[in-house]
Write a protein that holds these residues in place. Structure first.
Motif, PDB file in Angstrom:
ATOM      1  N   UNK A   1       3.788  14.787  -3.562  1.00  0.00           N
ATOM      2  CA  UNK A   1       3.054  13.567  -3.236  1.00  0.00           C
ATOM      3  C   UNK A   1       2.448  13.687  -1.847  1.00  0.00           C
ATOM      4  N   UNK A   2       1.185  13.331  -1.727  1.00  0.00           N
ATOM      5  CA  UNK A   2       0.492  13.269  -0.442  1.00  0.00           C
ATOM      6  C   UNK A   2       0.029  11.826  -0.263  1.00  0.00           C
ATOM      7  N   UNK A   3       0.601  11.142   0.707  1.00  0.00           N
ATOM      8  CA  UNK A   3       0.409   9.699   0.850  1.00  0.00           C
ATOM      9  C   UNK A   3      -0.270   9.394   2.176  1.00  0.00           C
TER      10      UNK A   3
ATOM     11  N   UNK B   1       0.823  -1.211   0.000  1.00  0.00           N
ATOM     12  CA  UNK B   1       0.000   0.000   0.000  1.00  0.00           C
ATOM     13  C   UNK B   1       0.857   1.261   0.000  1.00  0.00           C
ATOM     14  N   UNK B   2       1.446   1.572   1.138  1.00  0.00           N
ATOM     15  CA  UNK B   2       2.168   2.841   1.284  1.00  0.00           C
ATOM     16  C   UNK B   2       3.512   2.825   0.571  1.00  0.00           C
TER      17      UNK B   2
ATOM     18  N   UNK C   1       7.307   5.467  -5.751  1.00  0.00           N
ATOM     19  CA  UNK C   1       7.012   6.228  -6.971  1.00  0.00           C
ATOM     20  C   UNK C   1       7.275   7.723  -6.759  1.00  0.00           C
ATOM     21  N   UNK C   2       6.977   8.206  -5.551  1.00  0.00           N
ATOM     22  CA  UNK C   2       7.240   9.620  -5.264  1.00  0.00           C
ATOM     23  C   UNK C   2       8.733   9.917  -5.320  1.00  0.00           C
TER      24      UNK C   2
ATOM     25  N   UNK D   1       3.186  12.766   4.545  1.00  0.00           N
ATOM     26  CA  UNK D   1       2.469  11.564   4.957  1.00  0.00           C
ATOM     27  C   UNK D   1       1.299  11.969   5.852  1.00  0.00           C
ATOM     28  N   UNK D   2       0.116  11.515   5.521  1.00  0.00           N
ATOM     29  CA  UNK D   2      -1.075  11.803   6.309  1.00  0.00           C
ATOM     30  C   UNK D   2      -1.553  10.517   6.975  1.00  0.00           C
TER      31      UNK D   2
END
Length: 467
Positions: free
Chosen positions: A253-255, A58-59, A65-66, A75-76
């Motif tokens: 990127x917001x992951x 998942x993460x 990729x980022x 990271x949220x």
């Protein structure tokens, strides 16, 4: 744990700019460095994320990729999801050693000095410019965002001492650089980014996009080479603060992170993180992992706050401590945690769980109910297929079985008749020592009670009686 310089692999031998050029060293930006090392790890099948569990599908693919896209990352996720550990692991993708101008304030590359002092030294010394080597552990800087964080902390300020020495205010050498410039050619991590006052967040805008900084009205153009990463709790956007829109836009990127999806990952996190002072059998860890997951699903618990992985880790350490306490009081030589010890976590750790406002006064009741469910589920899954009827008959027809924090493993085992099913239970759970066998039998007894096949009484003296 950061290695001491003496325990690290030896760094290259070049000590001057001339020697560095002769060695064929190639300069890379920090984002190119991370990208190339990540690609090498992927091609070779190496684990690029040691110690990161539960994010494999998942993460981690998203953050990989980022990095390949050379994006800054935020990271949220709720508390205790491993965001900080993941950010710190990024440093392992840097080159182990990198050359810097010896004595330079910002750790500049010998090929590319950026401060006036280093540019001047490079022009004067040429190939004799001294070179030192910096380990990757020194190229990661972390700042916990607090409301009192200032622009000076992150970017810098005019140093009054340097002004007093006779330099003019417009002289770039009067500047005392903050955390971000000092991490030039490294990774800057800001934890709990929304806690930064909005005016402080503004100071990062140019750092992320134009790569220059402005201090006290003076624009100091420094081509900073940094990867900026941050963590935030989504709830922070409405509770304590928010990430301002222009800054949020600058993150490539917001992951979203998450709690472990699989039970096995939840248990693995506990095993990895907990500092256990006693043997805690796998089935006891499973009870704790299931308990934590049930809390995350309960409507009585504030799911916006989340139930941190630190809860399960602290629970395992508390259960281990209960076993050590019993061993010290009763003279057991090898402390082993038993299911009866899990009751200690309800009183000790209830403050780590945020309940919904309508549940005031019912916190202990909710925790006890979910702990019983976790124990029942573990007993059913761990002992499924074993005929426990002989144990039920023995408890019904014989003397009551007494356990608790004042009962040793040997005493508990001696209370039980010599039944083949007890050996079968022990074998199924991998129990060999007296302490482990007692823990296995306790799980079976508690499972039978929760299935309403035997009775149980718990006294104020801490004793539990199965009958």
């Amino acid at each position: 744990m950061t290695q001491s310089p003496s325990s690290r692999d030896p760094h290259p031998r070049a000590t001057t700019l001339g020697e560095l050029r002769a060695s064929g060293h190639v300069q890379k930006t920090v984002k190119n460095e991370l990208r190339d090392n990540l690609l090498d790890a992927l091609r070779e099948g190496r684990d690029a994320w040691p110690g990161i569990l539960g994010f494999e599908n998942t993460v981690l693919p998203q953050i990989e990729r980022a990095l390949l896209a050379q994006h800054d990352v935020v990271l949220l996720g709720e508390r205790g999801q491993g965001k900080t550990r993941l950010l710190r692991t990024l440093a392992t993708l840097l080159d182990e050693w990198t050359p810097v101008i010896d004595g330079s304030e910002l750790g500049e590359h010998p090929y590319d000095p950026i401060t006036p002092a280093s540019i001047r030294r490079a022009a004067e010394l040429g190939d004799d410019l001294p070179v030192s080597w910096r380990h990757r552990s020194e190229r990661y800087s972390e700042k916990l965002a607090t409301p009192d964080t200032s622009v000076a902390d992150l970017v810098g300020d005019v140093d009054p001492v340097k002004v007093a020495e006779g330099r003019s205010l417009g002289d770039p050498e009067t500047i005392h650089f903050g955390l971000v410039p000092r991490t030039h050619r490294g990774i800057v991590a800001i934890n709990e980014l929304p806690d930064l006052a909005e005016r402080i967040q503004v100071s990062l805008l140019n750092v992320m996009e134009e790569r220059d900084i402005q201090i006290r009205g003076y624009t100091v153009r420094l081509p900073l080479d940094v990867l900026l990463v941050a963590s935030a709790n989504p709830e922070d956007y409405t509770n304590r603060g928010r990430i301002i829109t222009p800054l949020k836009d600058r993150f490539g990127a917001e992951i979203r992170t998450h709690y472990p999806i699989l039970l096995t990952d939840e248990i693995a996190v506990i095993e990895q993180e907990a500092d256990l002072t006693a043997v805690v059998p796998p089935h006891v860890l499973e009870v704790l992992a299931r308990f934590t997951r049930l809390l995350r699903e309960s409507p009585s618990v504030d799911q916006r706050s989340g139930v941190s992985a630190r809860f399960a880790v602290a629970a395992a350490e508390t259960v281990g401590a209960a076993a050590v306490h019993r061993a010290a009081v009763l003279g057991e030589s090898d402390p082993v945690a038993r299911p009866v010890d899990t009751q200690t976590i309800v009183d000790v750790l209830r403050g780590k769980v945020e309940f919904e406002s309508g549940e005031e006064g019912r916190e202990i009741e909710v925790l006890n109910h979910l702990l019983r469910r976790a124990t029942a589920d573990t007993a059913r899954d761990s002992l499924g297929g074993i005929d426990l009827s002989p144990l039920v008959t023995a408890v019904e027809q014989g003397e009551p079985v007494i356990t608790g924090d004042r009962v040793t493993a040997k005493v508990l085992l001696n209370e039980l008749p010599d039944l083949p099913v007890i050996d079968e239970i022990a074998e199924r759970l991998g129990a060999t020592s007296d302490g482990e066998r007692a823990a296995a039998v306790e799980l079976a007894l508690e499972g039978l009670y929760l299935a309403r096949r035997i009775g149980k009484d718990t006294g104020d003296d801490g004793q539990t009686v199965y009958s």
